[in-house]
Design an enzyme around this catalytic site. Structure first.
Site, PDB file in Angstrom:
ATOM      1  N   HIS A 182    -126.972  -4.055 -47.301  1.00  0.00           N
ATOM      2  CA  HIS A 182    -125.621  -3.788 -46.513  1.00  0.00           C
ATOM      3  C   HIS A 182    -124.339  -3.022 -46.649  1.00  0.00           C
ATOM      4  CE1 HIS A 182    -122.532  -5.974 -43.996  1.00  0.00           C
ATOM      5  NE2 HIS A 182    -122.121  -6.414 -45.563  1.00  0.00           N
ATOM      6  N   ASP A 212    -130.436  -4.179 -44.179  1.00  0.00           N
ATOM      7  CA  ASP A 212    -128.973  -4.902 -44.295  1.00  0.00           C
ATOM      8  C   ASP A 212    -129.698  -6.716 -44.651  1.00  0.00           C
ATOM      9  OD1 ASP A 212    -126.827  -6.494 -44.149  1.00  0.00           O
ATOM     10  OD2 ASP A 212    -125.891  -4.983 -42.937  1.00  0.00           O
ATOM     11  N   SER A 263    -118.400  -3.876 -42.925  1.00  0.00           N
ATOM     12  CA  SER A 263    -118.164  -4.761 -42.981  1.00  0.00           C
ATOM     13  C   SER A 263    -117.703  -5.794 -42.106  1.00  0.00           C
ATOM     14  CB  SER A 263    -118.871  -5.669 -44.203  1.00  0.00           C
ATOM     15  OG  SER A 263    -119.294  -6.821 -44.415  1.00  0.00           O
TER      16      SER A 263
END
Ligand SMILES: *[C@@H]1O[C@H](CO)[C@@H](O)[C@H](O)[C@H]1NC(C)=O
Ligand SMILES: *[C@@H]1O[C@H](CO)[C@@H](O)[C@H](O)[C@H]1NC(C)=O
Ligand SMILES: *[C@@H]1O[C@H](CO)[C@@H](O)[C@H](O)[C@H]1NC(C)=O
Ligand SMILES: *[C@@H]1O[C@H](CO)[C@@H](O)[C@H](O)[C@H]1NC(C)=O
Ligand SMILES: *[C@@H]1O[C@H](CO)[C@@H](O)[C@H](O)[C@H]1NC(C)=O
Ligand SMILES: *[C@@H]1O[C@H](CO)[C@@H](O)[C@H](O)[C@H]1NC(C)=O
Ligand SMILES: *[C@@H]1O[C@H](CO)[C@@H](O)[C@H](O)[C@H]1NC(C)=O
Ligand SMILES: *[C@@H]1O[C@H](CO)[C@@H](O)[C@H](O)[C@H]1NC(C)=O
Ligand SMILES: *[C@@H]1O[C@H](CO)[C@@H](O)[C@H](O)[C@H]1NC(C)=O
Ligand SMILES: *[C@@H]1O[C@H](CO)[C@@H](O)[C@H](O)[C@H]1NC(C)=O
Length: 533
Positions: free
Chosen positions: A442, A401, A186
């Protein structure tokens, strides 16, 4: 000669000194780096390690022995701004340096990965707080106009912490690391790509998950997706139960078998063009079992590529198959807070701005300001992967995600691929590979085989099934860098209920993009029943 004697004496004194003593008295000598040691703590094997900051925490009692060195690093002498970093030095060291990334707008040392990955596997680990303390979803520290904090979070704190961390390693062990690696997801993915471009000498191998590398486009896309279903009391809002119990089953009905196995996981969601029209409410039908026309319109928008008014590409949409998790991302009843903070505190500098005010001009403002030069969209990776450096990048992303469209990872990979092919003689596959993970949300979690040593996974009770190059992406990177064995295929595991304590659910190959996973027959819980094609 004197230096040699000093070195010999030093090595001797090192081996003669016990680890707790060496740790307790450790201080940085010389002025190679603008950093001071603020604290050291020695943890014996199985001591309780309980550390908490607003971004990360750890509370375990099963780590090998290590020395924790805390640093304060001056990031801008004029402003007297600082960042803090931790270096965790295992007593039994594998000779490698491992840097970690952060997440969201968070400020805080990534103590979870330092413990669960670095110390557990024998790396000298380093993580920075990025120059401030905050939770991942809080960007208010940035401003307005807290320029040095923005630059520190964007890239400066990490780079300076890498330089200082390597010096700590050299002085503590009496010899330098032999290879340096990076692991982050991320914002951590963005930080890793930034390192590759801006400081290509910092790492030999960089492992990045679902990078937030294009903040100026990711943030307006997030707002766009939220606004498609907001406000909660409008006819277009879609409750979480409808996503999970109405829309997801219909997507599976239309697309699940396309990869050869109806198992609730879409291995290649790009093949799925499911039509929500089939769910349109009949007159008098219970509305929690079907969709009204506004909801159908919203679904089309959410799953489509997002262009601004003048057809400029902004961002890819959601992909089918992840509907159960999407309400925990951008289509829940409460908007995801990061996008509004991005504009409030980094771009527009108006703390009263609300996300419903997004317009094309604002999107372009983000593009042109690029606060702290945080974005990584330059497709030129020559400095890192070129012949003089030969760095390696492994990227991974989950098809489900819920925060950063998987399309962003593909877009970056393809953009780099095209650029490098058009402008160099390098073969991208020799140094940069992307692995896609069916059913992973995610960075970690979800419902596919999703544990393979990615950032944060072990700390969330989803460790890789073993630390070899087949099952662990960091080990795969080490093989690539140190033995020139490039990863073709990885094997990931799904732990029952995403928890290692509940045993093995199933294993699956992870395919190298653009290959996709196909069922070839046999026992569906075994990786050997699948192929990448
Ligand atoms: C140093 O770390 C130890 C162990 O965590 C802690 O008890 C102590 O308060 C710290 N000292 C300083 C000056 O922060
Ligand atoms: C730490 O705990 C493990 C597992 O209980 C045990 O096998 C090991 O001997 C312990 N190590 C030390 C130094 O106490
Ligand atoms: C350092 O901080 C000063 C004062 O805020 C600022 O003027 C300068 O631009 C900063 N330098 C860098 C390299 O960020
Ligand atoms: C810089 O800040 C530290 C505290 O963070 C303070 O102790 C020090 O005096 C400051 N130095 C200058 C030159 O302002
Ligand atoms: C908002 O503040 C940031 C940080 O100081 C600055 O880079 C940016 O240009 C400002 N935005 C506007 C619209 O002035
Ligand atoms: C939704 O709620 C807001 C206040 O929370 C109200 O102003 C608005 O009229 C409501 N809209 C509908 C369609 O009910
Ligand atoms: C409509 O369907 C929902 C979900 O299946 C159910 O909980 C609810 O009781 C139904 N409402 C009516 C009026 O039948
Ligand atoms: C876009 O939004 C900004 C900030 O809310 C506002 O100042 C500007 O007038 C808007 N531009 C257009 C074309 O609506
Ligand atoms: C879109 O294009 C039109 C025509 O070229 C131009 O007038 C307008 O300013 C553009 N809009 C934006 C937001 O740039
Ligand atoms: C995994 O299961 C164990 C044992 O039931 C439990 O203590 C732990 O909290 C679980 N982990 C997560 C992340 O839920």
């Amino acid at each position: 000669m004197l230096a040699l004697i000093a070195l010999l004496l030093f090595s001797f004194s090192q081996s003669a000194t016990s680890s707790p003593t060496r740790c307790g008295s450790f201080a940085l000598r010389g002025s190679a780096v603008n950093a001071i040691v603020t604290n050291t703590t020695f943890y014996r094997a199985n001591d309780t390690v309980a550390i908490t900051n607003p971004f990360s925490s750890i509370d375990v009692n099963n780590l090998p022995a290590f020395c924790r060195v805390e640093l304060s690093i001056t990031t801008n002498t004029t402003a007297n701004s600082t960042a803090h970093a931790d270096v965790w030095l295992p007593e039994s060291w594998n000779g490698r340096f491992l840097g970690f990334g952060n997440g969201g707008f968070g400020g805080g040392v990534n103590v979870a990965d330092l413990g669960f990955v670095a110390v557990t596997e024998g790396f000298a680990g380093m993580s920075t707080d990025t120059g401030h303390l905050s939770e991942a979803v809080d960007g208010s520290w940035a401003g307005p106009h807290n320029d040095n904090a923005i630059v520190d979070w964007s890239w400066r704190a990490l780079h300076l912490s890498v330089v200082a961390g390597k010096e700590v390693v050299r002085q503590y062990y009496g010899k330098p690391h032999h290879k340096a690696y990076y692991l982050g997801c991320s914002t951590g993915g963005r930080q890793g790509l930034k390192e590759a471009q801006r400081f290509p000498d910092d790492f030999d191998g960089i492992v990045v998950g679902s990078p937030a590398n294009w903040m100026a486009h990711l943030q307006p896309w997030s707002i766009h997706v939220s606004l498609e279903i907001m406000p909660v009391n409008s006819s277009r809002f879609i409750p979480a139960a409808t996503w999970a119990e109405v829309i997801h089953p219909e997507v599976l009905k239309q697309c699940d078998i396309l990869d050869g196995l109806a198992d609730g996981i879409l291995n290649d969601p790009r093949k799925c063009s499911s039509r929500p029209e089939t769910l349109a409410c009949r007159p008098g039908q219970n509305t929690s079992t079907c969709l009204n026309l506004d909801q159908i319109h919203a679904i089309h928008q959410i799953f489509s590529t997002y262009f601004e008014t003048n057809q400029t590409f902004i961002f890819n949409g959601y992909y089918p198959g992840g509907e159960v998790g999407y309400p925990q991302g951008l289509v829940g009843a409460v908007p995801f807070p990061i996008p509004q903070d991005y504009y409030r505190f980094f771009v527009i500098n108006d703390t009263t701005w609300t996300m419903d005010l997004l317009n094309d001009t604002i999107i372009r403002l983000g593009d042109s300001i690029d606060p702290g030069t945080m974005d990584v969209i330059d497709p030129d990776l020559t400095a890192f992967i070129g012949p003089s450096r030969k760095g390696k990048i492994l990227q991974y992303v989950g098809w489900a995600d819920e925060l950063i469209s998987v399309g962003n990872s593909i877009h970056f990979y393809e953009t780099v691929h095209a650029f490098m092919q058009a402008n160099t003689h390098l073969n991208i596959d020799d140094s940069y590979r992307l692995f896609t993970v069916p059913g992973m949300t995610h960075c970690l979690g979800g419902f596919g085989a999703n544990a393979f040593g990615g950032s944060g996974q072990a700390a969330a009770d989803m460790p890789s099934s073993s630390f070899d190059a087949q099952h662990d992406i960091l080990s795969a990177m080490i093989e690539w860098v140190e033995k020139d064995v490039a990863p073709e295929i990885l094997t990931a595991i799904y732990w029952n209920n995403n928890n290692v304590s509940q045993g093995v659910g199933f294993t699956r190959p992870l395919c190298k993009y653009p290959q996709m996973l196909v069922f070839t027959g046999g026992e569906p819980s075994r990786a050997t029943s699948f192929r990448c094609m």
